[in-house]
Design an enzyme around this catalytic site. Sequence first.
Site: not given
Length: 369
Positions: A106, A129, A155, A230, A254
């Site tokens: 992440s 992100y 994402t 994603k 998510h």
Amino acid sequence: MEVTNVTEYQAIAKEKLPKMVYDYYASGAEDQWTLAENRNAFSRILFRPRILIDVSKIDLSTTVLGFKISMPIMIAPTAMQKMAHPEGEYATARAASAAGTIMTLSSWATSSVEEVASTGPGIRFFQLYVYKDRNVVAQLVRRAERAGFKAIALTVDTPRLGRREADIKNRFVLPPFLTLKNFEGLDLGKMDQANDSGLASYVAGQIDRTLSWKDVKWLQSITSMPILVKGVITAEDTRLAVQNGAAGIIVSNHGARQLDYVPSTIMALEEVVKAAQGRVPVFLDGGVRRGTDVFKALALGASGIFIGRPVVFSLAAEGEAGVRKVLQMLREEFELTMALSGCRSLKEITRDHIMTEWDAPHTLPTARL
């Protein structure tokens, strides 16, 4: 008590973790309808097993973006793993490597890309992100590439953070002894206490709401790593992802933490697979707790699946050994499901091995008198 399935780790994690931390990992958005549906939808898909097939040898191996892995079960990006266990992402990386599968790190990890790379060899993807400051993004992508990460999982379902009421009640904030390690040097590693969720305030301040398809093109211009999109759950966005050069799609809601009342990912999967028309691989994320779930996803056209919460719950319970055990249990259950369905390799798993509510009934051939 011996743990015999993946779900049992959740209760152990709940006992061990501080309430704020457990709630952060466990909860979904608003009414949490999609959170329950991500699981429940699997139970409405049934098997049509084939018998009297020699299943003495079963091959679970596959390739993802050209990388050979031992099974189609991979690790999804989950944030702030050191809240679960002191070794956090290090333990997860070692467990994934030992199992011969892929870990996705992440952006909001409590260990940096360099630290995770230092755990040793392994195929790793980096979840991204997109921050308002694009220099921060470019720098991070370059660091991930230098650290040997093989793909970006972008994402795309989080222009704003979903409303997670447990985090609001608990005034969720990253514990003081931890930082978002990838952003530490950029003064973006800390999360301030807020009068709701500290993470929601952080996202509102830092994450770029203007993110659009042109940014996928921009990302391709700054890295040679393939980009997985994603957070796609519709045919329309699948076609746009393919048109904009995505190397693959992760069907994800998510973990039911963004928009409530979207379908479960297993229900959205077939629509996405059909729209992709085999041009890019499609993966599923969300609700997988059993080997039978993995089989169902592959029967509906997924090239592989990612697990998220089972990783943090097993990490909280038993550290690296817990994550290894989750991967091992899912592997063994999946192999057993294949054997009992009459499939010896992933390519033998077909749509005919399952039935869903939306299938036309399998009509019997008319009997000849």
